[in-house]
Design a protein around this motif. Structure first.
Motif, mmCIF file in Angstrom:
data_model
loop_
_atom_site.group_PDB
_atom_site.id
_atom_site.type_symbol
_atom_site.label_atom_id
_atom_site.label_comp_id
_atom_site.label_asym_id
_atom_site.label_seq_id
_atom_site.Cartn_x
_atom_site.Cartn_y
_atom_site.Cartn_z
ATOM 1 N N VAL A 299 61.028 43.865 95.068
ATOM 2 C CA VAL A 299 61.801 43.688 94.374
ATOM 3 C C VAL A 299 61.809 42.143 94.138
ATOM 4 O O VAL A 299 61.697 41.429 95.035
ATOM 5 C CB VAL A 299 63.232 44.058 95.116
ATOM 6 C CG1 VAL A 299 64.360 43.430 93.802
ATOM 7 C CG2 VAL A 299 63.390 45.426 94.898
ATOM 8 N N ARG B 135 58.199 44.106 87.631
ATOM 9 C CA ARG B 135 59.464 44.612 86.604
ATOM 10 C C ARG B 135 60.741 45.256 87.430
ATOM 11 O O ARG B 135 61.421 45.777 86.861
ATOM 12 C CB ARG B 135 59.028 45.536 85.582
ATOM 13 C CG ARG B 135 57.915 45.043 84.441
ATOM 14 C CD ARG B 135 57.395 45.991 83.510
ATOM 15 N NE ARG B 135 56.440 45.074 82.527
ATOM 16 C CZ ARG B 135 55.627 45.877 81.753
ATOM 17 N NH1 ARG B 135 55.524 47.370 81.643
ATOM 18 N NH2 ARG B 135 54.904 45.168 80.703
ATOM 19 N N VAL B 136 60.646 45.068 88.836
ATOM 20 C CA VAL B 136 61.600 45.459 89.442
ATOM 21 C C VAL B 136 62.165 44.064 90.063
ATOM 22 O O VAL B 136 61.846 43.703 90.796
ATOM 23 C CB VAL B 136 61.063 46.564 90.664
ATOM 24 C CG1 VAL B 136 62.419 47.127 91.550
ATOM 25 C CG2 VAL B 136 60.645 47.828 90.184
ATOM 26 N N ARG C 233 70.249 46.098 89.940
ATOM 27 C CA ARG C 233 68.891 46.408 90.140
ATOM 28 C C ARG C 233 68.368 46.545 88.657
ATOM 29 O O ARG C 233 68.739 47.380 87.934
ATOM 30 C CB ARG C 233 68.599 47.859 90.937
ATOM 31 C CG ARG C 233 67.199 48.188 91.060
ATOM 32 C CD ARG C 233 67.111 49.274 91.688
ATOM 33 N NE ARG C 233 65.667 49.453 92.369
ATOM 34 C CZ ARG C 233 64.993 49.347 93.155
ATOM 35 N NH1 ARG C 233 65.735 48.568 94.010
ATOM 36 N NH2 ARG C 233 63.875 49.840 93.309
ATOM 37 N N ASP D 15 65.143 47.216 86.173
ATOM 38 C CA ASP D 15 63.897 47.695 86.145
ATOM 39 C C ASP D 15 63.693 48.521 85.093
ATOM 40 O O ASP D 15 64.890 48.927 84.285
ATOM 41 C CB ASP D 15 63.791 48.511 87.430
ATOM 42 C CG ASP D 15 64.552 49.883 87.776
ATOM 43 O OD1 ASP D 15 65.054 50.251 86.690
ATOM 44 O OD2 ASP D 15 64.693 50.167 88.894
ATOM 45 N N VAL E 56 58.810 52.501 88.733
ATOM 46 C CA VAL E 56 60.034 53.432 89.227
ATOM 47 C C VAL E 56 59.778 54.772 89.631
ATOM 48 O O VAL E 56 60.054 55.029 90.691
ATOM 49 C CB VAL E 56 61.167 53.359 88.141
ATOM 50 C CG1 VAL E 56 62.517 54.120 88.583
ATOM 51 C CG2 VAL E 56 61.765 51.920 87.912
#
Length: 652
Positions: A13, A81-82, A103, A105, A516
């Protein structure tokens, strides 16, 4: 080429605040509609003249912020991208510390764009649809609350914060389904949806308890990391609890009975619930919890089974209903079944489930708004047996609804063709009996979908006029809706036609979600893909032809014929309410009455008996208190004599 299950490994993250850009302002996506709802509710009637436009702007503002965040993500490498955005420390409670954070994403932002874009179009549509309602301002406040709660649900970085959004959409749906609660049946429908969703909520609460007991946290990162080394038993139990929660929110078997009655609310509410919020939340929960389900094959299988049952269940019910909104509700139940089935297939299915969820959001919202347009032009009637030939009088509604109809039946080239066929092909991947059973179910459901949705389309827009008089007893004069209603319908129709092809281009959408959902190795289904695709198209054509022959080429009875046993059962929702009443409600009432009787007869009886005994003893003793000195002297004399007699007797 389709994928087989592989563990979904969490991506590191990135701190959104440190990264800067639009992501550092992601909190505005939730704050704008939430503030809009608060202003409209607190301002009261003072906002009647402008409150609806504030509601539209709040939803549109969230969409703009969301679009900027997505553009920022596109400019990053997939592994970046998270992102996480810390807001504040929320629950500092000993071993349990939960920070409130977002969060950001590809999965959460896909939902953000769907919720805010489709939601804003529904807001615009509602400006005209609710124009003459004296409580329009309150309606828009609830719409804003609905959007804010759904955005919090999908953006939360922990199950606890997700649960806040989860309960928020439940509250908003209750308020909107029962918006016209001066009608008893509408208030009852809202209560039914609220209570059945609370049953599912127990599952989410139990899942969080399992997570904290096993992993010591309920934050996504901690749970996903812990799931990599957890036992299959722990993950299976947790996954089944999560599935129970998803069944309640997404109206999946056996908690599906509330969805048809939820049509009691204003039609824009139905569009928002079915296309962008509420019922999509269960699918999101399953896909978000991918690391849990990847380690629990049994839980995954149960997800597939539940999706398959609901897929067929909704299709059968939809084929027998005459209420245009309830047919669409049954359709949503069935289509969500497709998504749940796909989500149970593992990493390859996760992406396909969300793909179909996005395309479904466009064509289902368009058809619900189209149904509202039909009601607007037909004095709020919903009985399709009282429609017919409306294509001549409502051209825009006919064309836009037709685009959604072709998309949902999987007409080649349209959105539903790209997304639903991927799920059907994925269902045929695997070994043993599963691909044959689940693949066949998805194929047959495609044919049923083509039949009942074509039935709806032909009964409403084609054939002969079967119009009932208006509520004032006058002749019907169908007319097209105003621009504020038709423009959103046109935009959604464009998405219904083209969005699927755009997202499917070069596997772009699947690749977008890989940070994801993980990457899946590819294998062929048990049948050649051209054979599966050809079978789907043939079954679709057969379904359309049968519906055309019965409901367009032939005369449609104004009164529904008795029909077969299955038809009569489907009209009563396959007795789902009767089952719930017999299995849960009545036994619950009997148990409650028995407990009440036991409480009154045993507990209250013992207490009252002791009280009566005490009172009786006191009454008897009270007789000794006469107030006369001679009586007291006589008693004392008797006492002395007795005492002396006892003493003498003891000495003798």
């Amino acid at each position: 080429m389709l994928g087989t299950p592989a563990l979904t490994v969490p991506t590191d993250v990135v701190d959104a605040a440190a990264a800067g850009g639009a992501a550092s302002y992601a909190w505005l996506m939730v704050a704008l509609p939430l503030v809009g709802a608060a202003v409209l509710l607190l301002a009261g009637r003072r906002s009647n003249g402008w409150g609806h436009w504030l509601g539209v702007l709040a939803s549109a503002g969230s969409f703009v912020v969301g679009l900027l965040v997505v553009l920022q993500l596109f400019g990053l490498d997939p592994e970046q991208r998270v992102m996480g955005l810390h807001l504040f420390t929320w629950l500092p409670a000993g071993d349990l510390t939960v920070d409130a954070g977002l969060r950001i994403d590809p999965l959460s932002m896909t939902f953000v764009l769907l919720v805010t874009f489709v939601g804003t179009l529904i807001h615009v549509y509602s400006v005209a649809y609710m124009e003459h309602d004296v409580d329009r301002r309150r309606f828009f406040a609830y719409l804003n609350l609905f959007v804010a709660a759904m955005l919090l649900l999908v953006l939360a970085d922990s199950y606890v914060l997700l649960f806040v959004g989860w309960e928020g959409v439940g509250l908003a749906s209750y308020l909107l389904i029962g918006f016209w609660n001066f009608r008893t049946e509408y208030a009852v429908a809202a209560k039914k949806a609220f209570v059945m969703n609370r049953v599912g909520d127990v599952g989410l609460l139990l899942a969080m308890m399992m997570m904290f007991a096993a992993f010591g946290t309920v934050e996504f990162e901690g749970v996903f990391e812990g799931a990599q080394g957890a036992s299959t038993t722990i993950l299976t139990i947790t996954g089944l609890f999560l599935l129970l929660a998803a069944c309640g929110k997404s109206a999946q078997f056996p908690l599906q009975a509330w969805l048809g009655d939820a049509m009691a609310g204003p039609t824009p509410v139905s569009a928002l619930i079915h296309a962008a919020t509420m019922v999509t939340a269960g699918v999101y929960l399953i896909v978000r919890s991918a690391p849990v389900f990847d380690g629990a094959p049994t839980a995954q299988l149960v997800v597939v089974i539940v999706g398959a049952i609901t897929l067929v269940f909704g299709a059968i019910v939809g084929a027998a209903k005459d209420d245009i909104k309830k047919v669409l509700a049954a359709s949503t139940m069935s289509q969500i079944g497709y998504m749940m089935l796909a989500a149970g297939l593992g990493p390859v299915g996760y992406a396909f489930a969300i793909f179909h969820l996005v395309t479904h959001g466009f064509f289902k919202a368009g058809m619900f708004l189209g149904a509202g347009s039909v009601m607007h032009g037909m004095d709020d009637q919903v009985d399709m047996r009282r429609f017919g030939a409306l294509s001549k009088h409502m051209k825009i509604t006919w064309l836009t609804f037709g685009a959604g109809w072709l998309a949902i039946i999987g007409f080649p080239g349209l959105s539903g063709f790209w997304s639903k066929d991927l799920i059907i092909e994925a269902a045929f991947v695997g070994e043993g009996w599963r691909p044959w059973v689940f693949g066949t179910v998805t194929l047959l459901a495609a044919g049923l979908t083509a039949f009942y949705m074509s039935r709806l389309f032909f009964m409403t827009f084609h054939g002969k006029e079967r119009w009932a008089p208006t509520r004032e007893g006058k002749k019907q004069h169908p007319h097209e809706s105003p621009l504020l209603m038709t423009v959103p319908m046109v935009i959604l129709a464009v998405g219904s036609v083209a969005l699927g092809a755009v997202l499917a281009l070069g596997d772009g959408f699947v690749t977008w979600l890989e940070p994801v959902t993980g990457h899946a190795e590819h294998h062929d289904p048990v049948l050649p893909i051209p054979a599966i695709m050809g079978s789907t198209i043939v079954l679709m054509a057969i379904g359309v032809f049968l519906a055309w022959r019965q409901y367009a080429a032939s005369t449609v009875p104004v009164e529904a014929p008795r029909g077969s046993v299955l038809t009569r059962a489907a009209r009563r929702d396959l007795y789902q309410d009767a089952v719930n009443e017999g299995v849960f409600m009545r036994p619950g009432q009997y148990l409650t009455r028995a407990l009440v009787y036991g409480d009154s007869a045993v507990v209250d009886g013992a207490v009252m008996g002791l009280a009566r005994g005490t009172a009786g003893t006191g009454g008897w003793l009270r007789r000794l208190q006469t107030g006369y000195i001679r009586s007291y002297a006589a008693i004392m004399l008797v006492g002395v004599v007795v005492a002396l007699a006892v003493v003498l007797a003891s000495r003798g």
